[in-house]
Design a protein around this motif. Structure first.
Motif, short mmCIF file in Angstrom:
data_model
loop_
_atom_site.label_atom_id
_atom_site.label_comp_id
_atom_site.label_asym_id
_atom_site.label_seq_id
_atom_site.Cartn_x
_atom_site.Cartn_y
_atom_site.Cartn_z
N SER A 65 0.84 -1.19 0.02
CA SER A 65 0.00 -0.05 -0.12
C SER A 65 0.94 1.23 0.05
O SER A 65 0.44 2.50 -0.67
CB SER A 65 -0.99 -0.10 1.04
OG SER A 65 -0.32 -0.04 2.42
N ASP A 66 1.87 1.15 0.66
CA ASP A 66 3.00 2.31 0.57
C ASP A 66 3.72 2.59 -0.67
O ASP A 66 3.67 3.82 -1.17
CB ASP A 66 4.15 2.32 1.77
CG ASP A 66 3.36 2.65 3.35
OD1 ASP A 66 2.21 3.04 3.21
OD2 ASP A 66 3.95 1.98 4.33
N ARG A 67 3.82 1.36 -1.47
CA ARG A 67 4.41 1.54 -2.63
C ARG A 67 3.54 2.32 -3.72
O ARG A 67 4.02 2.84 -4.46
CB ARG A 67 4.92 0.13 -3.03
CG ARG A 67 5.66 0.03 -4.47
CD ARG A 67 6.11 -1.47 -4.66
NE ARG A 67 5.07 -2.22 -4.86
CZ ARG A 67 5.02 -3.30 -3.81
NH1 ARG A 67 5.68 -3.28 -2.73
NH2 ARG A 67 3.98 -4.23 -3.83
N LEU A 68 2.37 1.75 -3.29
CA LEU A 68 1.32 2.30 -4.47
C LEU A 68 1.29 4.15 -4.34
O LEU A 68 1.27 4.90 -5.23
CB LEU A 68 0.01 1.53 -3.98
CG LEU A 68 -1.27 2.18 -5.19
CD1 LEU A 68 -2.12 0.92 -5.58
CD2 LEU A 68 -2.03 3.21 -4.41
N VAL A 69 1.17 4.36 -3.16
CA VAL A 69 1.06 5.78 -2.67
C VAL A 69 2.52 6.59 -3.31
O VAL A 69 2.36 7.48 -3.98
CB VAL A 69 1.07 5.92 -1.26
CG1 VAL A 69 1.16 7.47 -0.80
CG2 VAL A 69 -0.22 5.51 -0.77
N VAL A 70 3.51 5.73 -3.05
CA VAL A 70 4.89 6.59 -3.28
C VAL A 70 5.21 6.45 -5.12
O VAL A 70 5.48 7.39 -5.32
CB VAL A 70 6.14 5.84 -2.52
CG1 VAL A 70 7.20 6.45 -3.16
CG2 VAL A 70 5.93 6.25 -1.10
N ALA A 71 4.81 5.32 -5.42
CA ALA A 71 4.85 5.25 -7.12
C ALA A 71 3.80 6.05 -7.70
O ALA A 71 4.19 6.76 -8.61
CB ALA A 71 4.52 3.71 -7.28
N ARG A 72 2.77 6.36 -7.23
CA ARG A 72 1.91 7.34 -8.02
C ARG A 72 2.18 8.91 -7.84
O ARG A 72 2.13 9.29 -8.88
CB ARG A 72 0.32 7.33 -6.95
CG ARG A 72 -0.39 6.09 -7.58
CD ARG A 72 -1.84 5.78 -6.73
NE ARG A 72 -2.58 7.07 -6.92
CZ ARG A 72 -2.87 7.48 -5.59
NH1 ARG A 72 -2.72 6.95 -4.46
NH2 ARG A 72 -3.66 8.65 -5.69
N ARG A 73 2.90 9.08 -6.58
CA ARG A 73 3.37 10.64 -6.35
C ARG A 73 4.67 10.49 -7.34
O ARG A 73 4.79 11.51 -8.07
CB ARG A 73 4.12 10.68 -4.94
CG ARG A 73 4.42 11.97 -4.66
CD ARG A 73 4.99 12.04 -3.47
NE ARG A 73 4.04 11.56 -2.28
CZ ARG A 73 4.43 10.92 -1.51
NH1 ARG A 73 5.76 10.36 -1.21
NH2 ARG A 73 3.64 10.38 -0.37
N TRP A 74 5.54 9.46 -7.54
CA TRP A 74 6.73 9.46 -8.41
C TRP A 74 5.96 9.51 -9.92
O TRP A 74 6.71 10.52 -10.59
CB TRP A 74 7.40 8.30 -8.24
CG TRP A 74 8.48 7.68 -9.26
CD1 TRP A 74 9.70 8.43 -9.43
CD2 TRP A 74 8.55 6.79 -10.22
NE1 TRP A 74 10.41 7.91 -10.43
CE2 TRP A 74 9.61 6.70 -10.87
CE3 TRP A 74 7.85 5.57 -10.18
CZ2 TRP A 74 10.21 5.81 -11.51
CZ3 TRP A 74 8.16 4.50 -11.05
CH2 TRP A 74 9.35 4.70 -11.80
N ILE A 75 5.09 9.00 -10.39
CA ILE A 75 4.56 9.23 -11.72
C ILE A 75 4.09 10.39 -11.98
O ILE A 75 4.16 10.95 -13.01
CB ILE A 75 3.52 7.90 -11.81
CG1 ILE A 75 4.30 6.52 -12.08
CG2 ILE A 75 2.83 8.04 -13.09
CD1 ILE A 75 3.23 5.26 -11.57
#
Length: 119
Positions: free
Chosen positions: A79-89
């Motif tokens: 779930s944290d990866r999803l949040v951080v990845a969406r921000r990165w994208i």
């Protein structure tokens, strides 16, 4: 013999991506330390051909879940990866993805890989 899944094909592709030489000051990451299966070159190249056709923001979703999952997001929960990845994208491409969009792009690509590579 066990049937391969889209996930198996994508992890094979990720190992293939990391199997070459690194460039510049890239930190070396060896994904086969986590997965000892040999790389199937034909499958990896077929997946890569599909990956190369993705819009950048969708390619980055795949990167976050496969080729960069452990090297860049390894210390994060799913779930944290999803949040951080969406921000990165969003920072790189300007694309704003909801959780549902991110998951849909990931699942859609995984299904496409399974369907088209395992004809």
């Amino acid at each position: 013999m066990q049937k391969l899944s889209g996930d198996d094909l994508l992890w094979n592709w990720a190992r293939w991506c990391w199997s070459g030489e690194t460039v510049g000051n890239m930190e070396r990451y060896v994904p086969w330390e986590d997965d000892y299966r040999p790389i199937n070159q034909d499958h990896a190249q077929a997946v890569d051909a599909l990956y190369q056709r993705l819009p950048r923001y969708q390619a980055m979703v795949v990167q976050a879940e496969y080729t960069r999952k452990n090297s860049h997001f390894g210390n994060l929960s799913a779930s944290d990866r999803l949040v951080v990845a969406r921000r990165w994208i969003r920072q790189i491409t300007g694309a704003i993805l909801r959780d549902e969009d991110y998951k849909r792009h990931l699942e859609g690509f995984r299904a496409k890989v399974e369907k088209e590579v395992l004809l």
